[in-house]
Design a protein around this motif. Structure first.
Motif, PDB file in Angstrom:
ATOM      1  N   ASN A   1       0.828  -1.214   0.000  1.00 41.64           N
ATOM      2  CA  ASN A   1       0.000   0.000   0.000  1.00 41.64           C
ATOM      3  C   ASN A   1       0.861   1.263   0.000  1.00 41.64           C
ATOM      4  O   ASN A   1       0.493   2.265  -0.617  1.00 41.64           O
ATOM      5  N   ASN A   2       1.995   1.210   0.656  1.00 37.88           N
ATOM      6  CA  ASN A   2       2.901   2.361   0.693  1.00 37.88           C
ATOM      7  C   ASN A   2       3.640   2.562  -0.624  1.00 37.88           C
ATOM      8  O   ASN A   2       4.165   3.651  -0.876  1.00 37.88           O
ATOM      9  N   LEU A   3       3.699   1.539  -1.451  1.00 37.23           N
ATOM     10  CA  LEU A   3       4.409   1.659  -2.730  1.00 37.23           C
ATOM     11  C   LEU A   3       3.634   2.459  -3.769  1.00 37.23           C
ATOM     12  O   LEU A   3       4.232   3.087  -4.644  1.00 37.23           O
ATOM     13  N   MET A   4       2.311   2.454  -3.708  1.00 34.13           N
ATOM     14  CA  MET A   4       1.508   3.127  -4.729  1.00 34.13           C
ATOM     15  C   MET A   4       1.802   4.634  -4.806  1.00 34.13           C
ATOM     16  O   MET A   4       2.036   5.152  -5.904  1.00 34.13           O
ATOM     17  N   PRO A   5       1.829   5.371  -3.685  1.00 37.87           N
ATOM     18  CA  PRO A   5       2.162   6.800  -3.782  1.00 37.87           C
ATOM     19  C   PRO A   5       3.585   7.041  -4.309  1.00 37.87           C
ATOM     20  O   PRO A   5       3.832   8.021  -5.015  1.00 37.87           O
ATOM     21  N   ILE A   6       4.504   6.131  -3.979  1.00 34.10           N
ATOM     22  CA  ILE A   6       5.873   6.276  -4.473  1.00 34.10           C
ATOM     23  C   ILE A   6       5.902   6.068  -5.988  1.00 34.10           C
ATOM     24  O   ILE A   6       6.593   6.790  -6.716  1.00 34.10           O
ATOM     25  N   ALA A   7       5.130   5.109  -6.466  1.00 38.11           N
ATOM     26  CA  ALA A   7       5.035   4.872  -7.915  1.00 38.11           C
ATOM     27  C   ALA A   7       4.413   6.085  -8.607  1.00 38.11           C
ATOM     28  O   ALA A   7       4.861   6.486  -9.690  1.00 38.11           O
ATOM     29  N   ASP A   8       3.399   6.683  -7.983  1.00 43.38           N
ATOM     30  CA  ASP A   8       2.777   7.892  -8.552  1.00 43.38           C
ATOM     31  C   ASP A   8       3.787   9.032  -8.641  1.00 43.38           C
ATOM     32  O   ASP A   8       3.850   9.748  -9.652  1.00 43.38           O
ATOM     33  N   LEU A   9       4.574   9.214  -7.599  1.00 43.01           N
ATOM     34  CA  LEU A   9       5.590  10.265  -7.592  1.00 43.01           C
ATOM     35  C   LEU A   9       6.616  10.032  -8.688  1.00 43.01           C
ATOM     36  O   LEU A   9       6.967  10.962  -9.440  1.00 43.01           O
ATOM     37  N   ALA A  10       7.105   8.818  -8.806  1.00 43.38           N
ATOM     38  CA  ALA A  10       8.092   8.499  -9.848  1.00 43.38           C
ATOM     39  C   ALA A  10       7.504   8.745 -11.236  1.00 43.38           C
ATOM     40  O   ALA A  10       8.185   9.264 -12.123  1.00 43.38           O
TER      41      ALA A  10
ATOM     42  N   LYS B   1       1.547  -0.381 -11.652  1.00 42.38           N
ATOM     43  CA  LYS B   1       0.380  -0.145 -10.798  1.00 42.38           C
ATOM     44  C   LYS B   1      -0.623  -1.286 -10.902  1.00 42.38           C
ATOM     45  O   LYS B   1      -1.231  -1.678  -9.900  1.00 42.38           O
ATOM     46  N   ARG B   2      -0.781  -1.837 -12.080  1.00 39.37           N
ATOM     47  CA  ARG B   2      -1.682  -2.980 -12.257  1.00 39.37           C
ATOM     48  C   ARG B   2      -1.189  -4.165 -11.418  1.00 39.37           C
ATOM     49  O   ARG B   2      -1.973  -4.837 -10.750  1.00 39.37           O
ATOM     50  N   ASP B   3       0.115  -4.403 -11.428  1.00 36.59           N
ATOM     51  CA  ASP B   3       0.676  -5.504 -10.635  1.00 36.59           C
ATOM     52  C   ASP B   3       0.517  -5.237  -9.138  1.00 36.59           C
ATOM     53  O   ASP B   3       0.194  -6.149  -8.367  1.00 36.59           O
ATOM     54  N   LEU B   4       0.743  -4.002  -8.711  1.00 37.38           N
ATOM     55  CA  LEU B   4       0.579  -3.668  -7.292  1.00 37.38           C
ATOM     56  C   LEU B   4      -0.874  -3.875  -6.854  1.00 37.38           C
ATOM     57  O   LEU B   4      -1.135  -4.395  -5.760  1.00 37.38           O
ATOM     58  N   ILE B   5      -1.817  -3.484  -7.716  1.00 40.46           N
ATOM     59  CA  ILE B   5      -3.236  -3.668  -7.394  1.00 40.46           C
ATOM     60  C   ILE B   5      -3.576  -5.157  -7.320  1.00 40.46           C
ATOM     61  O   ILE B   5      -4.325  -5.590  -6.432  1.00 40.46           O
ATOM     62  N   THR B   6      -2.998  -5.949  -8.211  1.00 37.19           N
ATOM     63  CA  THR B   6      -3.235  -7.393  -8.187  1.00 37.19           C
ATOM     64  C   THR B   6      -2.713  -7.999  -6.889  1.00 37.19           C
ATOM     65  O   THR B   6      -3.384  -8.826  -6.257  1.00 37.19           O
ATOM     66  N   ILE B   7      -1.531  -7.582  -6.471  1.00 37.22           N
ATOM     67  CA  ILE B   7      -0.957  -8.082  -5.217  1.00 37.22           C
ATOM     68  C   ILE B   7      -1.808  -7.630  -4.033  1.00 37.22           C
ATOM     69  O   ILE B   7      -2.098  -8.430  -3.132  1.00 37.22           O
TER      70      ILE B   7
ATOM     71  N   SER C   1      10.861  14.336 -18.236  1.00 37.96           N
ATOM     72  CA  SER C   1      12.057  13.910 -18.960  1.00 37.96           C
ATOM     73  C   SER C   1      11.681  13.483 -20.370  1.00 37.96           C
ATOM     74  O   SER C   1      10.553  13.102 -20.653  1.00 37.96           O
ATOM     75  N   ASP C   2      12.664  13.571 -21.254  1.00 38.42           N
ATOM     76  CA  ASP C   2      12.424  13.171 -22.637  1.00 38.42           C
ATOM     77  C   ASP C   2      13.292  11.965 -22.995  1.00 38.42           C
ATOM     78  O   ASP C   2      13.956  11.946 -24.014  1.00 38.42           O
ATOM     79  N   LYS C   3      13.235  10.957 -22.120  1.00 42.22           N
ATOM     80  CA  LYS C   3      14.015   9.740 -22.341  1.00 42.22           C
ATOM     81  C   LYS C   3      13.444   8.945 -23.508  1.00 42.22           C
ATOM     82  O   LYS C   3      12.252   9.019 -23.810  1.00 42.22           O
ATOM     83  N   ARG C   4      14.311   8.209 -24.147  1.00 41.58           N
ATOM     84  CA  ARG C   4      13.874   7.327 -25.227  1.00 41.58           C
ATOM     85  C   ARG C   4      13.064   6.159 -24.711  1.00 41.58           C
ATOM     86  O   ARG C   4      12.090   5.746 -25.332  1.00 41.58           O
ATOM     87  N   HIS C   5      13.479   5.634 -23.596  1.00 35.62           N
ATOM     88  CA  HIS C   5      12.793   4.487 -23.003  1.00 35.62           C
ATOM     89  C   HIS C   5      12.089   4.954 -21.738  1.00 35.62           C
ATOM     90  O   HIS C   5      12.688   5.623 -20.907  1.00 35.62           O
ATOM     91  N   ARG C   6      10.840   4.599 -21.644  1.00 34.98           N
ATOM     92  CA  ARG C   6      10.062   4.983 -20.465  1.00 34.98           C
ATOM     93  C   ARG C   6       9.685   3.738 -19.665  1.00 34.98           C
ATOM     94  O   ARG C   6       9.462   2.677 -20.237  1.00 34.98           O
ATOM     95  N   PHE C   7       9.614   3.928 -18.382  1.00 37.89           N
ATOM     96  CA  PHE C   7       9.179   2.848 -17.490  1.00 37.89           C
ATOM     97  C   PHE C   7       7.671   2.687 -17.637  1.00 37.89           C
ATOM     98  O   PHE C   7       6.941   3.662 -17.776  1.00 37.89           O
ATOM     99  N   ASP C   8       7.175   1.461 -17.594  1.00 36.03           N
ATOM    100  CA  ASP C   8       5.743   1.187 -17.758  1.00 36.03           C
ATOM    101  C   ASP C   8       5.053   1.268 -16.398  1.00 36.03           C
ATOM    102  O   ASP C   8       4.874   0.260 -15.707  1.00 36.03           O
TER     103      ASP C   8
END
Length: 104
Positions: free
Chosen positions: A40-49, A68-74, A56-63
């Protein structure tokens, strides 16, 4: 004999059979409850990230959607398991209905 070897192999994978005590069950549930708190504490951290990555204008972006879908499943799995009542314990002996004690 050939059919017996695969059966013995499968039995060896299960490990020793150990009876769970109520204390073991409650300790497991307490540990899983703590794990749920951490998830439960990871979701706000994921939102912040995710918000930080928008600048940023990176070529590769984190999904972040997949994360979040995996965190919700867990979260769902842990919550469902923890809300399921413990199975009623079976009596270890038969009741005999006689509750009188004789003093000698």
């Amino acid at each position: 004999m050939k059919k017996l070897i695969p059966a013995l192999f499968l039995l060896s994978l299960t490990g020793p059979v150990v009876a769970e005590t109520p204390q073991d069950i409650y300790q497991e549930r307490e540990t899983l409850s703590r794990l749920l708190d951490q998830v439960n504490n990871l979701m706000p951290i994921a939102d912040l990230a995710e918000r930080q990555s928008l600048n940023s204008d990176k070529r590769h972006r984190f999904d972040y959607v997949a994360l979040k879908r995996d965190l919700i499943t867990i979260q769902y799995g842990l919550t469902h398991y923890l809300k399921t009542p413990l199975e009623p314990r079976q009596l270890s002996h038969d009741l005999n209905g006689s509750y009188r004690q004789f003093n000698e």
